[in-house]
Scaffold this motif. Structure first.
Motif, mmCIF file in Angstrom:
data_model
loop_
_atom_site.group_PDB
_atom_site.id
_atom_site.type_symbol
_atom_site.label_atom_id
_atom_site.label_comp_id
_atom_site.label_asym_id
_atom_site.label_seq_id
_atom_site.Cartn_x
_atom_site.Cartn_y
_atom_site.Cartn_z
ATOM 1 N N ILE A 1 0.631 -1.264 0.041
ATOM 2 C CA ILE A 1 0.336 -0.241 0.033
ATOM 3 C C ILE A 1 0.699 1.279 -0.014
ATOM 4 O O ILE A 1 0.711 2.028 -0.786
ATOM 5 C CB ILE A 1 -1.024 0.005 1.170
ATOM 6 N N ASP A 2 1.903 1.122 0.788
ATOM 7 C CA ASP A 2 2.882 2.257 0.949
ATOM 8 C C ASP A 2 4.153 1.759 1.986
ATOM 9 O O ASP A 2 4.115 0.604 1.988
ATOM 10 C CB ASP A 2 2.375 3.631 1.579
ATOM 11 N N ASP A 3 4.833 2.541 2.207
ATOM 12 C CA ASP A 3 6.256 2.286 2.844
ATOM 13 C C ASP A 3 6.074 1.726 4.233
ATOM 14 O O ASP A 3 6.886 1.208 4.976
ATOM 15 C CB ASP A 3 7.490 3.207 2.884
ATOM 16 N N THR A 4 4.628 2.097 4.989
ATOM 17 C CA THR A 4 4.397 1.573 6.171
ATOM 18 C C THR A 4 3.163 0.661 6.406
ATOM 19 O O THR A 4 3.077 0.004 7.491
ATOM 20 C CB THR A 4 4.062 2.845 7.162
ATOM 21 N N ASN A 5 2.504 0.360 5.146
ATOM 22 C CA ASN A 5 1.451 -0.331 5.225
ATOM 23 C C ASN A 5 1.428 -1.627 4.030
ATOM 24 O O ASN A 5 1.938 -1.038 2.951
ATOM 25 C CB ASN A 5 0.236 0.192 4.996
ATOM 26 N N VAL A 6 1.332 -2.837 4.339
ATOM 27 C CA VAL A 6 1.055 -3.875 3.208
ATOM 28 C C VAL A 6 0.108 -4.841 3.643
ATOM 29 O O VAL A 6 -0.445 -4.810 4.455
ATOM 30 C CB VAL A 6 2.573 -4.536 3.299
ATOM 31 N N VAL B 1 15.744 -9.071 7.173
ATOM 32 C CA VAL B 1 14.714 -8.406 7.741
ATOM 33 C C VAL B 1 14.432 -7.042 7.017
ATOM 34 O O VAL B 1 15.342 -6.287 6.900
ATOM 35 C CB VAL B 1 15.197 -8.299 9.322
ATOM 36 N N LYS B 2 13.204 -7.108 6.698
ATOM 37 C CA LYS B 2 12.528 -5.637 6.056
ATOM 38 C C LYS B 2 11.874 -5.047 7.167
ATOM 39 O O LYS B 2 11.363 -3.717 6.853
ATOM 40 C CB LYS B 2 11.800 -5.908 4.906
ATOM 41 N N GLY B 3 11.414 -5.586 8.134
ATOM 42 C CA GLY B 3 10.683 -4.791 9.612
ATOM 43 C C GLY B 3 9.936 -5.471 10.130
ATOM 44 O O GLY B 3 9.450 -6.646 9.925
ATOM 45 N N TYR B 4 9.090 -5.050 10.882
ATOM 46 C CA TYR B 4 8.078 -5.457 11.910
ATOM 47 C C TYR B 4 7.046 -4.758 11.977
ATOM 48 O O TYR B 4 6.999 -3.539 11.627
ATOM 49 C CB TYR B 4 8.639 -5.586 13.385
ATOM 50 N N VAL C 1 8.745 4.140 11.690
ATOM 51 C CA VAL C 1 9.810 3.678 10.792
ATOM 52 C C VAL C 1 9.142 2.935 9.745
ATOM 53 O O VAL C 1 8.541 1.911 9.888
ATOM 54 C CB VAL C 1 10.913 2.970 11.412
ATOM 55 N N PRO C 2 9.298 3.268 8.438
ATOM 56 C CA PRO C 2 8.803 2.514 7.388
ATOM 57 C C PRO C 2 9.548 1.078 7.262
ATOM 58 O O PRO C 2 10.638 0.887 7.719
ATOM 59 C CB PRO C 2 9.150 3.216 6.032
ATOM 60 N N PHE C 3 8.731 0.112 6.395
ATOM 61 C CA PHE C 3 9.525 -1.164 6.051
ATOM 62 C C PHE C 3 10.488 -0.841 5.272
ATOM 63 O O PHE C 3 10.689 0.095 4.517
ATOM 64 C CB PHE C 3 8.362 -1.981 5.441
ATOM 65 N N ASP C 4 11.592 -1.596 5.076
ATOM 66 C CA ASP C 4 12.810 -1.305 4.368
ATOM 67 C C ASP C 4 12.337 -2.270 2.931
ATOM 68 O O ASP C 4 12.457 -3.213 2.703
ATOM 69 C CB ASP C 4 14.009 -2.160 4.996
ATOM 70 N N ASN C 5 11.885 -1.253 1.983
ATOM 71 C CA ASN C 5 11.514 -1.522 0.491
ATOM 72 C C ASN C 5 10.771 -2.792 0.414
ATOM 73 O O ASN C 5 11.348 -4.001 -0.116
ATOM 74 C CB ASN C 5 13.043 -1.745 -0.209
ATOM 75 N N GLY D 1 5.424 -10.507 -2.724
ATOM 76 C CA GLY D 1 6.373 -11.816 -2.514
ATOM 77 C C GLY D 1 7.073 -12.033 -1.403
ATOM 78 O O GLY D 1 7.740 -13.059 -1.043
ATOM 79 N N ASP D 2 7.657 -10.788 -0.732
ATOM 80 C CA ASP D 2 8.221 -10.967 0.418
ATOM 81 C C ASP D 2 7.577 -11.749 1.470
ATOM 82 O O ASP D 2 6.328 -11.660 1.424
ATOM 83 C CB ASP D 2 8.699 -9.720 1.033
ATOM 84 N N LEU D 3 8.296 -12.642 2.274
ATOM 85 C CA LEU D 3 7.697 -13.509 3.262
ATOM 86 C C LEU D 3 7.249 -12.919 4.699
ATOM 87 O O LEU D 3 7.750 -11.632 4.974
ATOM 88 C CB LEU D 3 8.773 -14.414 3.410
ATOM 89 N N ALA D 4 6.597 -13.550 5.316
ATOM 90 C CA ALA D 4 5.960 -12.835 6.679
ATOM 91 C C ALA D 4 5.930 -14.223 7.759
ATOM 92 O O ALA D 4 5.662 -15.074 7.073
ATOM 93 C CB ALA D 4 4.937 -12.173 6.764
ATOM 94 N N LYS D 5 6.180 -13.816 8.855
ATOM 95 C CA LYS D 5 6.144 -14.862 9.960
ATOM 96 C C LYS D 5 5.561 -14.266 11.145
ATOM 97 O O LYS D 5 6.165 -13.138 11.312
ATOM 98 C CB LYS D 5 7.294 -15.800 10.182
#
Length: 142
Positions: free
Chosen positions: A11-16, A56-59, A117-121, A125-129
């Protein structure tokens, strides 16, 4: 939870948007780690594969849920550096007309603003757990 959890939309650099929702028992405020798979790492002694490094791209935490998807919002907060304002105040008293007085310095510290703090790019298809934080420890647990 055996499903491969991935970013379905940025959606943007802080929301997916993740490809998992209430059908998989996801709840508001559930936390996830966003990552991508990096290079394979080998044990320097045995030369056996240790697996693939997670970049890691963020939490983030779940802020909206539908049956088959949810919105994950970055929840890492940092504070900008505080600022100091120094003003000099001269005495206006009767003695200051006849004698030189030392000016007073007033220092006011203004705390820096908090920001997410935004997610890192993040990419589709990036994974999440899912992750949890133990209250008595300072580390993450899968």
């Amino acid at each position: 939870m055996n499903k491969k959890i991935m970013i379905a939309k940025v959606i943007d650099d802080t929301n997916v948007v993740l490809n998992i929702g209430s059908n998989e028992k996801i709840s508001i405020n559930d936390r996830f780690l966003i990552y991508k798979i990096g290079e394979e790492i080998f044990d320097p002694d045995t030369k056996e594969s240790l697996g693939y490094f997670e970049i890691v791209k963020g939490y983030g935490k779940v802020t909206h849920i539908q049956n088959t998807m949810c919105i994950l919002t970055s929840d890492k907060i940092e504070r900008k550096q505080s600022r100091k304002i120094i003003t000099t105040q001269k005495s206006n008293g009767l003695l200051s007309q006849y004698f030189e007085t030392n000016p007073k310095e007033l220092i006011e510290e203004i705390p820096g603003e908090e920001y997410i703090v935004p997610f890192d790019n993040p990419e589709i298809g990036d994974l999440a757990k899912p992750i949890t934080i133990r209250k008595n420890y300072n580390y993450l647990i899968d």
